[in-house]
Design a protein around this motif. Sequence first.
Motif, PDB file in Angstrom:
ATOM      1  N   ALA A   1       0.584  -1.858   0.437  1.00 35.76           N
ATOM      2  CA  ALA A   1       0.079  -0.400  -0.215  1.00 35.76           C
ATOM      3  C   ALA A   1       0.929   1.226  -0.251  1.00 35.76           C
ATOM      4  CB  ALA A   1      -0.820  -0.314   1.362  1.00 35.76           C
ATOM      5  N   ILE A   2       2.139   1.082   0.778  1.00 37.76           N
ATOM      6  CA  ILE A   2       3.081   2.090   0.583  1.00 37.76           C
ATOM      7  C   ILE A   2       3.487   2.140  -0.641  1.00 37.76           C
ATOM      8  CG2 ILE A   2       4.772   2.976   1.344  1.00 37.76           C
ATOM      9  CD1 ILE A   2       3.868   2.085   4.458  1.00 37.76           C
ATOM     10  N   ALA A   3       3.956   1.184  -1.026  1.00 36.08           N
ATOM     11  CA  ALA A   3       4.593   1.383  -2.299  1.00 36.08           C
ATOM     12  C   ALA A   3       3.144   1.564  -3.350  1.00 36.08           C
ATOM     13  CB  ALA A   3       5.185  -0.238  -2.607  1.00 36.08           C
ATOM     14  N   TRP A   4       2.211   1.505  -3.341  1.00 32.61           N
ATOM     15  CA  TRP A   4       1.488   1.805  -4.544  1.00 32.61           C
ATOM     16  C   TRP A   4       1.237   3.816  -4.152  1.00 32.61           C
ATOM     17  CZ3 TRP A   4       0.461   0.276  -8.746  1.00 32.61           C
ATOM     18  CH2 TRP A   4       0.892  -1.175  -9.245  1.00 32.61           C
ATOM     19  N   ALA A   5       1.224   3.955  -2.906  1.00 28.16           N
ATOM     20  CA  ALA A   5       1.212   6.039  -2.325  1.00 28.16           C
ATOM     21  C   ALA A   5       2.418   6.327  -3.281  1.00 28.16           C
ATOM     22  CB  ALA A   5       0.924   5.874  -0.833  1.00 28.16           C
ATOM     23  N   LEU A   6       3.488   5.851  -2.802  1.00 29.05           N
ATOM     24  CA  LEU A   6       4.404   6.381  -3.510  1.00 29.05           C
ATOM     25  C   LEU A   6       5.132   7.176  -4.921  1.00 29.05           C
ATOM     26  CD1 LEU A   6       7.183   5.222  -0.651  1.00 29.05           C
ATOM     27  CD2 LEU A   6       6.311   7.615  -1.549  1.00 29.05           C
ATOM     28  N   ALA A   7       4.675   5.324  -5.530  1.00 28.09           N
ATOM     29  CA  ALA A   7       4.391   5.028  -7.168  1.00 28.09           C
ATOM     30  C   ALA A   7       3.771   6.155  -7.918  1.00 28.09           C
ATOM     31  CB  ALA A   7       3.460   4.146  -7.381  1.00 28.09           C
ATOM     32  N   CYS A   8       2.388   6.557  -7.424  1.00 26.52           N
ATOM     33  CA  CYS A   8       0.559   7.564  -7.153  1.00 26.52           C
ATOM     34  C   CYS A   8       2.058   8.432  -7.197  1.00 26.52           C
ATOM     35  CB  CYS A   8      -0.217   7.270  -6.298  1.00 26.52           C
ATOM     36  SG  CYS A   8      -1.387   8.088  -6.827  1.00 26.52           S
ATOM     37  N   VAL A   9       2.059   9.152  -6.000  1.00 26.09           N
ATOM     38  CA  VAL A   9       3.142  10.432  -5.805  1.00 26.09           C
ATOM     39  C   VAL A   9       4.223  10.744  -7.125  1.00 26.09           C
ATOM     40  CG1 VAL A   9       4.565  11.974  -4.303  1.00 26.09           C
ATOM     41  CG2 VAL A   9       2.808  10.938  -3.439  1.00 26.09           C
ATOM     42  N   GLY A  10       4.725   9.797  -7.098  1.00 23.09           N
ATOM     43  CA  GLY A  10       5.880   9.888  -8.515  1.00 23.09           C
ATOM     44  C   GLY A  10       5.368  10.164  -9.701  1.00 23.09           C
ATOM     45  N   ALA A  11       4.372   9.439 -10.107  1.00 29.62           N
ATOM     46  CA  ALA A  11       3.616   9.341 -11.601  1.00 29.62           C
ATOM     47  C   ALA A  11       2.889  10.986 -11.622  1.00 29.62           C
ATOM     48  CB  ALA A  11       2.498   7.809 -11.938  1.00 29.62           C
ATOM     49  N   GLN A  12       2.286  11.665 -10.215  1.00 26.44           N
ATOM     50  CA  GLN A  12       2.330  12.972 -10.161  1.00 26.44           C
ATOM     51  C   GLN A  12       2.680  13.662 -10.698  1.00 26.44           C
ATOM     52  OE1 GLN A  12      -0.790  13.672  -7.141  1.00 26.44           O
ATOM     53  NE2 GLN A  12      -1.281  15.008  -7.700  1.00 26.44           N
ATOM     54  N   VAL A  13       3.919  13.723  -9.779  1.00 29.17           N
ATOM     55  CA  VAL A  13       4.629  15.079  -9.923  1.00 29.17           C
ATOM     56  C   VAL A  13       5.417  14.590 -11.624  1.00 29.17           C
ATOM     57  CG1 VAL A  13       7.415  15.582  -9.216  1.00 29.17           C
ATOM     58  CG2 VAL A  13       5.579  15.506  -7.851  1.00 29.17           C
ATOM     59  N   VAL A  14       5.667  14.339 -12.533  1.00 27.21           N
ATOM     60  CA  VAL A  14       5.838  14.362 -13.380  1.00 27.21           C
ATOM     61  C   VAL A  14       4.994  14.342 -14.563  1.00 27.21           C
ATOM     62  CG1 VAL A  14       6.871  12.186 -15.718  1.00 27.21           C
ATOM     63  CG2 VAL A  14       7.704  11.490 -13.750  1.00 27.21           C
ATOM     64  N   LEU A  15       3.834  13.961 -14.292  1.00 25.68           N
ATOM     65  CA  LEU A  15       1.994  14.550 -14.820  1.00 25.68           C
ATOM     66  C   LEU A  15       2.436  16.354 -15.013  1.00 25.68           C
ATOM     67  CD1 LEU A  15      -0.281  12.212 -14.648  1.00 25.68           C
ATOM     68  CD2 LEU A  15       1.184  12.445 -16.489  1.00 25.68           C
ATOM     69  N   VAL A  16       2.454  16.112 -13.668  1.00 27.19           N
ATOM     70  CA  VAL A  16       2.287  17.237 -13.127  1.00 27.19           C
ATOM     71  C   VAL A  16       3.438  18.788 -14.034  1.00 27.19           C
ATOM     72  CG1 VAL A  16       2.239  19.930 -11.540  1.00 27.19           C
ATOM     73  CG2 VAL A  16       0.906  17.678 -11.489  1.00 27.19           C
ATOM     74  N   PHE A  17       4.911  17.745 -13.745  1.00 28.20           N
ATOM     75  CA  PHE A  17       5.456  18.925 -14.330  1.00 28.20           C
ATOM     76  C   PHE A  17       6.105  19.200 -15.490  1.00 28.20           C
ATOM     77  CE2 PHE A  17       6.335  19.352  -9.984  1.00 28.20           C
ATOM     78  CZ  PHE A  17       6.258  20.748  -9.617  1.00 28.20           C
ATOM     79  N   ALA A  18       6.598  17.413 -15.834  1.00 30.14           N
ATOM     80  CA  ALA A  18       6.332  17.455 -17.485  1.00 30.14           C
ATOM     81  C   ALA A  18       5.344  17.706 -18.948  1.00 30.14           C
ATOM     82  CB  ALA A  18       7.447  15.582 -17.626  1.00 30.14           C
ATOM     83  N   VAL A  19       4.318  17.049 -18.612  1.00 25.45           N
ATOM     84  CA  VAL A  19       3.095  17.312 -19.016  1.00 25.45           C
ATOM     85  C   VAL A  19       2.551  18.248 -18.977  1.00 25.45           C
ATOM     86  CG1 VAL A  19       0.939  15.850 -20.453  1.00 25.45           C
ATOM     87  CG2 VAL A  19       2.942  14.569 -19.558  1.00 25.45           C
ATOM     88  N   GLY A  20       1.846  19.160 -17.905  1.00 20.01           N
ATOM     89  CA  GLY A  20       1.197  20.277 -17.215  1.00 20.01           C
ATOM     90  C   GLY A  20       2.017  21.308 -17.738  1.00 20.01           C
ATOM     91  N   PHE A  21       2.852  21.698 -17.124  1.00 17.41           N
ATOM     92  CA  PHE A  21       4.052  22.884 -17.244  1.00 17.41           C
ATOM     93  C   PHE A  21       5.231  22.914 -18.448  1.00 17.41           C
ATOM     94  CE2 PHE A  21       3.602  22.779 -12.138  1.00 17.41           C
ATOM     95  CZ  PHE A  21       2.148  23.952 -12.355  1.00 17.41           C
ATOM     96  N   LEU A  22       5.436  21.837 -18.640  1.00 22.97           N
ATOM     97  CA  LEU A  22       6.712  21.985 -20.120  1.00 22.97           C
ATOM     98  C   LEU A  22       5.989  21.897 -21.386  1.00 22.97           C
ATOM     99  CD1 LEU A  22       9.660  20.042 -18.403  1.00 22.97           C
ATOM    100  CD2 LEU A  22       9.239  22.505 -18.495  1.00 22.97           C
ATOM    101  N   ALA A  23       5.683  20.511 -21.247  1.00 21.98           N
ATOM    102  CA  ALA A  23       4.401  20.091 -23.112  1.00 21.98           C
ATOM    103  C   ALA A  23       3.561  21.031 -23.189  1.00 21.98           C
ATOM    104  CB  ALA A  23       4.165  18.769 -22.520  1.00 21.98           C
ATOM    105  N   LEU A  24       3.070  21.090 -22.495  1.00 28.20           N
ATOM    106  CA  LEU A  24       1.375  22.628 -22.609  1.00 28.20           C
ATOM    107  C   LEU A  24       1.836  23.891 -22.572  1.00 28.20           C
ATOM    108  CD1 LEU A  24      -1.129  19.977 -21.278  1.00 28.20           C
ATOM    109  CD2 LEU A  24      -0.699  19.762 -23.053  1.00 28.20           C
ATOM    110  N   GLY A  25       2.756  24.533 -21.377  1.00 29.67           N
ATOM    111  CA  GLY A  25       2.966  25.420 -21.418  1.00 29.67           C
ATOM    112  C   GLY A  25       2.469  26.234 -19.793  1.00 29.67           C
ATOM    113  N   LEU A  26       1.777  25.072 -19.144  1.00 30.54           N
ATOM    114  CA  LEU A  26       0.840  25.870 -18.282  1.00 30.54           C
ATOM    115  C   LEU A  26       1.316  25.894 -17.342  1.00 30.54           C
ATOM    116  CD1 LEU A  26      -1.976  23.035 -18.823  1.00 30.54           C
ATOM    117  CD2 LEU A  26      -2.153  25.562 -19.731  1.00 30.54           C
ATOM    118  N   GLY A  27       0.987  26.755 -16.422  1.00 28.92           N
ATOM    119  CA  GLY A  27       1.117  26.605 -14.775  1.00 28.92           C
ATOM    120  C   GLY A  27       2.087  28.282 -14.780  1.00 28.92           C
ATOM    121  N   PRO A  28       2.472  28.330 -13.577  1.00 28.31           N
ATOM    122  CA  PRO A  28       2.989  30.013 -13.498  1.00 28.31           C
ATOM    123  C   PRO A  28       4.297  29.688 -14.236  1.00 28.31           C
ATOM    124  CG  PRO A  28       4.367  28.515 -11.457  1.00 28.31           C
ATOM    125  CD  PRO A  28       3.602  27.645 -13.232  1.00 28.31           C
ATOM    126  N   GLY A  29       3.804  31.853 -15.109  1.00 23.36           N
ATOM    127  CA  GLY A  29       4.316  31.916 -15.684  1.00 23.36           C
ATOM    128  C   GLY A  29       4.746  33.428 -15.908  1.00 23.36           C
TER     129      GLY A  29
END
Length: 104
Positions: A76-104
């Motif tokens: 359960a802890i491993a799945w929680a950490l995997a979820c946080v890791g995937a979410q961080v990657v999605l926020v920064f790589a996809v949301g902020f870098l690829a789509l150009g969203l976020g603080p600017g």
Amino acid sequence: MTTVEAARDARRGWLPFVLAPLVLPALGAAAVVGVVEGVDLESWAVWQVAAVLGALFLLPAALSAFVARRFGVAEAIAWALACVGAQVVLVFAVGFLALGLGPG
């Protein structure tokens, strides 16, 4: 074991593999990007911003751990950490870098 019990066990077996690395991080990342894009965070106190963003990362991780609780505490802890890791990657790589969203 009845057919209903077998179906329930099979469903519980694949549910963490779909929710934890795919669905919950995507929903959490969309919420984080939406808050960063749509809310004027500069008018908030620092602790409020930290609390909201922390909750947006903690909630999907807690739900992932809850779904995987049947497999034991360590998994359960491993799945929680995997979820946080995937979410961080999605926020920064996809949301902020690829789509150009976020603080600017």
